[in-house]
Design an enzyme around this catalytic site. Sequence first.
Site, mmCIF file in Angstrom:
data_model
loop_
_atom_site.group_PDB
_atom_site.id
_atom_site.type_symbol
_atom_site.label_atom_id
_atom_site.label_comp_id
_atom_site.label_asym_id
_atom_site.label_seq_id
_atom_site.Cartn_x
_atom_site.Cartn_y
_atom_site.Cartn_z
ATOM 1 C CD GLU A 46 -1.227 -6.139 5.036
ATOM 2 O OE1 GLU A 46 -1.004 -6.418 3.850
ATOM 3 O OE2 GLU A 46 -1.320 -4.966 5.462
ATOM 4 C CG HIS A 101 -3.611 -3.314 3.204
ATOM 5 N ND1 HIS A 101 -2.522 -2.917 3.947
ATOM 6 C CD2 HIS A 101 -4.244 -2.180 2.833
ATOM 7 C CE1 HIS A 101 -2.506 -1.597 4.034
ATOM 8 N NE2 HIS A 101 -3.535 -1.119 3.360
ATOM 9 C CB CYS A 107 -0.999 -0.044 1.148
ATOM 10 S SG CYS A 107 -2.432 0.998 0.828
HETATM 11 N N1 GLN Z 1 -1.941 6.832 2.943
HETATM 12 C C1 GLN Z 1 -2.008 6.100 1.717
HETATM 13 C C2 GLN Z 1 -3.329 6.295 1.014
HETATM 14 O O1 GLN Z 1 -4.287 6.668 1.633
HETATM 15 C C3 GLN Z 1 -1.749 4.623 1.961
HETATM 16 C C4 GLN Z 1 -2.728 3.979 2.867
HETATM 17 C C5 GLN Z 1 -2.290 2.652 3.416
HETATM 18 O O2 GLN Z 1 -1.125 2.319 3.384
HETATM 19 N N2 GLN Z 1 -3.226 1.877 3.943
HETATM 20 O O3 GLN Z 1 -3.437 6.066 -0.156
#
Ligand code: GLN
Length: 540
Positions: free
Chosen positions: A512, A510, A380
């Site tokens: 994970e 994500h 992410c």
């Molecule tokens: N802050 C980044 C976004 O909003 C990544 C978010 C995250 O890693 N969950 O796109």
Amino acid sequence: MRKHIFITGGVVSSLGKGVVSASLGLLLRAGGVGVGFLKFDPYLNRDAGTMNPHQHGEVFVTEDGAETDLDLGHYERFADVTLGKRNNVTTGQIYGSVLERERRGDYGGATVQVIPHVVDAIKDAILAAGTPESDVVLVELGGTIGDIEGMPFIEAIRQFMLERGHRDAVLLHLALLPGVPAGDKGVKTKPAQHSAQKLRECGLQMDFLLCRSETPMPEEARRKLALHTNVRPERVIDVPDVQLIYDVPRHLSRQNLDRLLCDRLRLSRREADVSAWRAFAAAAASPRKVRIAVVGKYSGMADCYKSLGEALLHAAAARGSGLELGWLDAEEIEAGDINAFLAGYDGLVVPGGFGVRGAEGKMRAVRWARERKVPFLGLCYGLQCAVVEFARNVCGVRGAMSAEWDEEDRLPAGDRWITLLDNQGRSTPRGGTLRLGAQPCRLLPGSRAREAYGEDCISERHRHRYEVNPEKVEQLERNGLVVSGRHPENGLVEIVELPGDQWFVATQAHPEFKSRPLRPHPLFLAFIGAAMSGKEPAAK
Ligand code: GLN
């Protein structure tokens, strides 16, 4: 009729009710009993989405895009189930729904009150939590007995148990047996006794008492607790501290908790076969360890990246290895000697995150891994850092940034490599709602990602606002970054990687959240495989 197991906590919070509930779910499922879960969180936030991970731990994201308590992660991982919005209910949600109904006029002019209206809404949530496959629903109440905010839930449990009767509902209580710091006086049972009294004041008699303690519980303590809490001795269960949470199911099953519960609820079960689980727990405890650095903002707080730590552990265990995690603070890396921080690690992960703090340190770490060909996995925010690092140091665009780091809104449009998108998919400085929950992704044939997943089209959970700027993709590709995963409908960048022999993959999702102990996630498995291949041949 569907059965219900309620789990409350006493004496202090953070005793591991979530892991105990999840372990019980695993044992019941292994015995052929269908399980559902519900976590009640007695805070006023509608969900965990806005809560600081430092205070509350990781925000766990479900397939249907709910931002939930991290206990849902334990439930999914241990019992191998898929949960959603209706499996985590907060006081905020309950009151929200009651107030909406009040405005709609659903209460026909009645005075709207905690009893019956709020408590009825809680009972409805209990009924809504199961699926047709759930023979039993485990309902865990966050917090500790006696908390003011927990009272409507306790009252709902009382009424529910009264209405359902003895055969269909059971109450488990997890309490702490503290030791006395000075002197060897063994464990003390009085706080747990008071906890039982507190429950009785609320009209509840526990059926099982689970005792968390540092050392195994002496027989004497068990007898005393049974006598004073009105619970049969065999239903006083010992939950001692363990090295790995994956050992908890073994402790519970050794004391026959699953069998006793099924007998009490008249649920038929077969003998639970947890041998694969045991083999996994043994591998996870292996003395041989793969060393992974995680460079994040919440370093030092494994709870903030709970699912990440677990996913790495699952993959390492599947490859016959234990895991040594180094939680490194991105802000310290910004100023310090990067080699001193990262030397000796077999692989680097840059996980999810929000805000500008630590971004430069994360990019320094990505650059270190890229230039030294150390296996790298970006998740992410980690993908976003990898893309900006590549833009700056490979494409040669010094000013490349993520719009998220531009707090004063002064960034020239051309420097927004990570950006918010308007509804036409164009880069925009403002707006943007979170992309949440499961989203599809098409993988590029022949790529590392495609090789790892073994499928053309996959689905992963998302939780982010920013995207790789579609206007920059051509320039990234021209300079050698491979876009190996895209959203099949809108073409958004989902996965990037480097060509050649280095394992360097970053995903906007994500993954994970979907890893399970006995079904490690393919991307993590491939990453750990690459990290281990630098040391010695992988076991699998
Ligand atoms: N802050 C980044 C976004 O909003 C990544 C978010 C995250 O890693 N969950 O796109």
